[in-house]
Design an enzyme around this catalytic site. Structure first.
Site, PDB file in Angstrom:
ATOM      1  N   ASP A  53       0.762  -0.657  -0.120  1.00 42.25           N
ATOM      2  CA  ASP A  53       0.062   0.120  -0.377  1.00 42.25           C
ATOM      3  C   ASP A  53       1.006   1.028  -0.101  1.00 42.25           C
ATOM      4  O   ASP A  53       1.497   2.072   0.601  1.00 42.25           O
ATOM      5  CB  ASP A  53      -0.915   0.065   0.910  1.00 42.25           C
ATOM      6  CG  ASP A  53      -1.648   1.359   1.813  1.00 42.25           C
ATOM      7  OD1 ASP A  53      -1.767   2.014   0.745  1.00 42.25           O
ATOM      8  OD2 ASP A  53      -2.471   1.501   2.810  1.00 42.25           O
ATOM      9  N   GLU A 132      29.061  13.456   7.799  1.00 42.62           N
ATOM     10  CA  GLU A 132      29.667  13.064   8.808  1.00 42.62           C
ATOM     11  C   GLU A 132      27.929  12.753   9.255  1.00 42.62           C
ATOM     12  O   GLU A 132      26.529  13.378   9.675  1.00 42.62           O
ATOM     13  CB  GLU A 132      29.164  14.598   9.822  1.00 42.62           C
ATOM     14  CG  GLU A 132      30.651  14.949   8.822  1.00 42.62           C
ATOM     15  CD  GLU A 132      31.456  16.475   9.368  1.00 42.62           C
ATOM     16  OE1 GLU A 132      31.300  16.777  10.541  1.00 42.62           O
ATOM     17  OE2 GLU A 132      32.069  16.753   8.502  1.00 42.62           O
ATOM     18  N   GLU A 134      25.793  12.999  13.416  1.00 43.41           N
ATOM     19  CA  GLU A 134      25.804  13.285  15.170  1.00 43.41           C
ATOM     20  C   GLU A 134      24.353  13.284  15.290  1.00 43.41           C
ATOM     21  O   GLU A 134      23.293  13.245  14.736  1.00 43.41           O
ATOM     22  CB  GLU A 134      25.824  15.055  14.686  1.00 43.41           C
ATOM     23  CG  GLU A 134      27.335  15.765  14.317  1.00 43.41           C
ATOM     24  CD  GLU A 134      27.507  17.685  14.407  1.00 43.41           C
ATOM     25  OE1 GLU A 134      28.615  17.515  14.590  1.00 43.41           O
ATOM     26  OE2 GLU A 134      26.497  18.138  14.882  1.00 43.41           O
ATOM     27  N   GLU A 213      30.391  14.708  20.835  1.00 40.78           N
ATOM     28  CA  GLU A 213      30.730  15.687  20.339  1.00 40.78           C
ATOM     29  C   GLU A 213      30.627  16.871  21.166  1.00 40.78           C
ATOM     30  O   GLU A 213      30.575  16.225  22.059  1.00 40.78           O
ATOM     31  CB  GLU A 213      29.335  15.545  19.576  1.00 40.78           C
ATOM     32  CG  GLU A 213      29.522  15.652  18.406  1.00 40.78           C
ATOM     33  CD  GLU A 213      30.651  17.593  17.763  1.00 40.78           C
ATOM     34  OE1 GLU A 213      30.707  18.695  18.895  1.00 40.78           O
ATOM     35  OE2 GLU A 213      31.587  17.079  16.054  1.00 40.78           O
ATOM     36  N   GLU A 221      29.720  11.638  16.913  1.00 41.88           N
ATOM     37  CA  GLU A 221      29.522  11.201  15.524  1.00 41.88           C
ATOM     38  C   GLU A 221      30.378  11.222  15.575  1.00 41.88           C
ATOM     39  O   GLU A 221      31.546  10.487  15.826  1.00 41.88           O
ATOM     40  CB  GLU A 221      30.161  13.120  15.655  1.00 41.88           C
ATOM     41  CG  GLU A 221      30.825  12.659  13.825  1.00 41.88           C
ATOM     42  CD  GLU A 221      31.142  14.626  13.664  1.00 41.88           C
ATOM     43  OE1 GLU A 221      32.249  14.375  12.852  1.00 41.88           O
ATOM     44  OE2 GLU A 221      30.603  15.726  13.932  1.00 41.88           O
ATOM     45  N   HIS A 270      26.655  17.054   7.893  1.00 41.52           N
ATOM     46  CA  HIS A 270      27.573  17.637   7.319  1.00 41.52           C
ATOM     47  C   HIS A 270      27.469  17.258   6.250  1.00 41.52           C
ATOM     48  O   HIS A 270      27.592  15.496   6.492  1.00 41.52           O
ATOM     49  CB  HIS A 270      28.394  18.008   8.348  1.00 41.52           C
ATOM     50  CG  HIS A 270      28.539  18.917   9.316  1.00 41.52           C
ATOM     51  ND1 HIS A 270      29.304  18.775  10.075  1.00 41.52           N
ATOM     52  CD2 HIS A 270      27.607  19.945   9.515  1.00 41.52           C
ATOM     53  CE1 HIS A 270      28.952  19.717  11.013  1.00 41.52           C
ATOM     54  NE2 HIS A 270      27.981  20.192  10.995  1.00 41.52           N
ATOM     55  N   ARG A 341      32.931  27.452  10.744  1.00 43.27           N
ATOM     56  CA  ARG A 341      31.851  26.810  10.950  1.00 43.27           C
ATOM     57  C   ARG A 341      30.736  27.431  11.021  1.00 43.27           C
ATOM     58  O   ARG A 341      29.105  26.858  11.648  1.00 43.27           O
ATOM     59  CB  ARG A 341      31.931  26.339  11.926  1.00 43.27           C
ATOM     60  CG  ARG A 341      33.208  24.709  12.197  1.00 43.27           C
ATOM     61  CD  ARG A 341      33.762  24.071  13.764  1.00 43.27           C
ATOM     62  NE  ARG A 341      34.497  22.911  12.972  1.00 43.27           N
ATOM     63  CZ  ARG A 341      35.318  22.981  12.623  1.00 43.27           C
ATOM     64  NH1 ARG A 341      36.134  23.440  12.603  1.00 43.27           N
ATOM     65  NH2 ARG A 341      35.566  21.584  12.895  1.00 43.27           N
ATOM     66  N   GLU A 360      32.160  21.173   2.432  1.00 39.31           N
ATOM     67  CA  GLU A 360      30.760  20.540   3.293  1.00 39.31           C
ATOM     68  C   GLU A 360      29.913  21.495   2.961  1.00 39.31           C
ATOM     69  O   GLU A 360      29.840  23.226   3.692  1.00 39.31           O
ATOM     70  CB  GLU A 360      31.627  20.418   4.319  1.00 39.31           C
ATOM     71  CG  GLU A 360      31.629  21.290   5.542  1.00 39.31           C
ATOM     72  CD  GLU A 360      31.768  20.291   6.552  1.00 39.31           C
ATOM     73  OE1 GLU A 360      31.233  19.561   7.214  1.00 39.31           O
ATOM     74  OE2 GLU A 360      32.371  21.572   7.154  1.00 39.31           O
ATOM     75  N   ARG A 362      26.821  22.721   5.413  1.00 33.05           N
ATOM     76  CA  ARG A 362      26.534  21.896   7.123  1.00 33.05           C
ATOM     77  C   ARG A 362      25.150  22.412   8.359  1.00 33.05           C
ATOM     78  O   ARG A 362      24.858  22.245   8.616  1.00 33.05           O
ATOM     79  CB  ARG A 362      28.008  23.479   7.738  1.00 33.05           C
ATOM     80  CG  ARG A 362      29.654  23.109   7.201  1.00 33.05           C
ATOM     81  CD  ARG A 362      30.016  24.345   8.564  1.00 33.05           C
ATOM     82  NE  ARG A 362      29.870  24.449   9.671  1.00 33.05           N
ATOM     83  CZ  ARG A 362      30.169  22.963  10.337  1.00 33.05           C
ATOM     84  NH1 ARG A 362      30.863  22.182   9.909  1.00 33.05           N
ATOM     85  NH2 ARG A 362      30.055  23.160  11.946  1.00 33.05           N
TER      86      ARG A 362
END
Length: 476
Positions: A53, A132, A134, A213, A221, A270, A341, A360, A362
């Site tokens: 379904d 990554e 986390e 982390e 992580e 990330h 960051r 990356e 983020r």
């Protein structure tokens, strides 16, 4: 794992497998599954499939919901969390009847179409990514939502709020927001994380490293090595499966919620990325900004141009936007930089190998359906290359400074990400044509995604008052 049915049958007999299990991706990004006794295994199953379904998976309306799934035997693995020996494999979704064939909205098919489009353009052979993961590990959680009672209680023995616990308290509590790479004996989940990593490696998913982390209450992580997009989407589903089940096997619980705790660091996913052609990294240029090529810069330009709409797929939960707030490491400013960051796109300064030079994204988190999120990122980046969207000319940077330390006037010059799922979905309504190139995402699928998110999630969360609202407004 297998290329031919004959290989599969030989393995099943040799390993004394008792159950064959099939995992199918739902629209929001969970694995549902169905199992059959090994005696029912037949070659016709890989041609005709098994009916289900589709409306229960979020793909269709009740009156038009018959679909089938056909297993992909190359994805087969022995499921380590089943007591009865079980061989499991991921399946693809098909339509039936007059419209029989691959279902255009199957997330795995979307990722295949995105990769095919990239190759048709002649830009690259491979979209290589590395997520990554986390997440938080808690010792216990309970929650309840009633008309007259809303409650969430979380127990984490390593959290600073557990200092006064009377039982099993050895005094080593992780200081608030000081968990990054913290060592033993504070890092009580070190062995569990190692077990998760070993299990992932056994499943064919190479682990780069694992660590504690920032979040004091058990934020961890695990980062995996780079790989091709669709395979990494499969690996993302497997990683979440392993992490959750390994936690439960050890008497704990894992969550990928972006913001499970007020005031604590949020959990993102990330995504590192690069393009390859004929085995060569197209994103490397020793003379470019941060050793990035023109194509890499255009790819960045495409992602940043479409960032607001992308969040409807990369951050598709209401909880996602409780993580995307100023002041934490989660970026909210649409810009790029090296080693920064606080920017949506960050170029890692530590990557020296030309074949791995990359950047990356983020903002994304693991509530995303990985096939859809990764495909959307690829489509945005390809749009940047096709249309030569230079991120510098477009005013996206580079912002090689901490955006949060800019004056309010300077910070307001930088466009911000959506602050809610509602806003992200509205951005997707306005900006989706880049996703529909070559039929990768079709308009019906995008409309169904928006409708599903509104009806099944936004309208469920929005009417519920929260305790903080009572705190602020009860006495007015």
């Amino acid at each position: 794992m297998f290329k031919e049915f004959k290989e599969l049958v030989e393995f099943v007999k040799k390993e004394n497998v008792k159950i064959i299990d099939f995992k199918v991706i739902t629209l929001p990004g969970r694995w549902n599954h169905l199992s059959i006794p090994v005696e029912r295994l037949s070659e016709s199953l890989f041609a005709d499939g098994i009916g289900f379904d589709g409306s229960s998976y979020g793909y269709s309306s009740i009156e038009n919901s018959d679909m089938c799934f056909i297993p992909d035997m190359s994805t087969a693995f022995i499921d380590p969390y089943c007591k009865v020996k079980t061989l499991s494999m991921v399946a693809d979704i098909h339509t039936i009847g007059d419209r029989s064939g691959r279902f255009s909205g199957d997330p795995r098919f979307v990722s295949e179409k995105a990769e095919d489009y990239m190759r048709k353009l002649g830009i690259a052979d491979e979209f290589i990514i590395g997520p990554e993961f986390e997440f938080y590990i808690f010792d216990n959680i309970s929650f309840e939502t009633k008309n007259n009672h809303q409650e969430v209680t979380i127990n984490s023995k390593q959290a600073p709020w557990s200092r006064n616990d009377k039982e099993e308290n050895y005094g080593y509590k992780v200081p608030f927001q000081k968990g990054y790479h913290i060592g033993l004996p504070y890092d009580v989940n070190n062995d569990l994380r190692s077990e998760m990593s070993i299990k992932l490696q056994e499943m064919g998913i190479p682990v780069k490293y694992h660590h504690h982390e920032v979040g004091a209450a058990g934020q961890l992580e695990i980062e995996v090595e780079l790989g091709e997009m669709k395979k990494m989407a499969d690996a993302t589903m497997m990683a979440k499966y392993v992490i959750k089940n390994e936690a439960i096997a050890n008497g704990k619980t894992a969550t990928f919620m972006p913001k499970p705790l007020f005031g604590e660091a949020g959990s993102g996913m990330h995504v590192h990325m690069l393009l390859r052609k004929n085995g060569q990294n197209l994103f490397y240029d020793k003379n470019g900004y941060s050793q990035l090529s023109k194509d890499a810069m255009y790819f960045i330009g495409g992602i940043l141009k479409h960032a607001k709409a992308l969040l409807a797929f990369t951050n598709p939960s209401t909880n996602s936007y409780k993580r995307l707030v100023p002041g934490f490491e989660a970026p909210v400013s649409i810009c790029f930089a090296t080693g920064n960051r606080s920017s949506v796109i960050r170029v890692p300064g530590y990557v020296k190998d030309p074949q791995k030079r990359r950047f990356e994204f983020r903002s994304s988190d693991a509530t995303a359906n990985p096939y859809l999120a990764y495909s959307a990122l690829l489509m945005a980046g390809l749009d940047g290359i096709v249309n030569k969207i230079d991120p510098v000319d477009a005013g996206y940077g580079p912002m090689d400074i901490n955006v949060f330390k800019l004056s309010e006037e300077e910070r307001n010059k930088i466009e911000a990400l959506p602050t809610s799922l509602d806003e992200a979905l509205n951005e997707l309504k306005k900006d989706y044509e880049f996703l529909t190139r070559d039929g990768v995402f079709d308009e019906h699928f995008i409309n169904n995604w928006i409708k599903y998110k509104y009806e099944k999630e936004l309208l469920k969360v929005f009417p519920v008052p929260s305790p903080v609202e009572y705190e602020m407004y009860y006495d007015l």
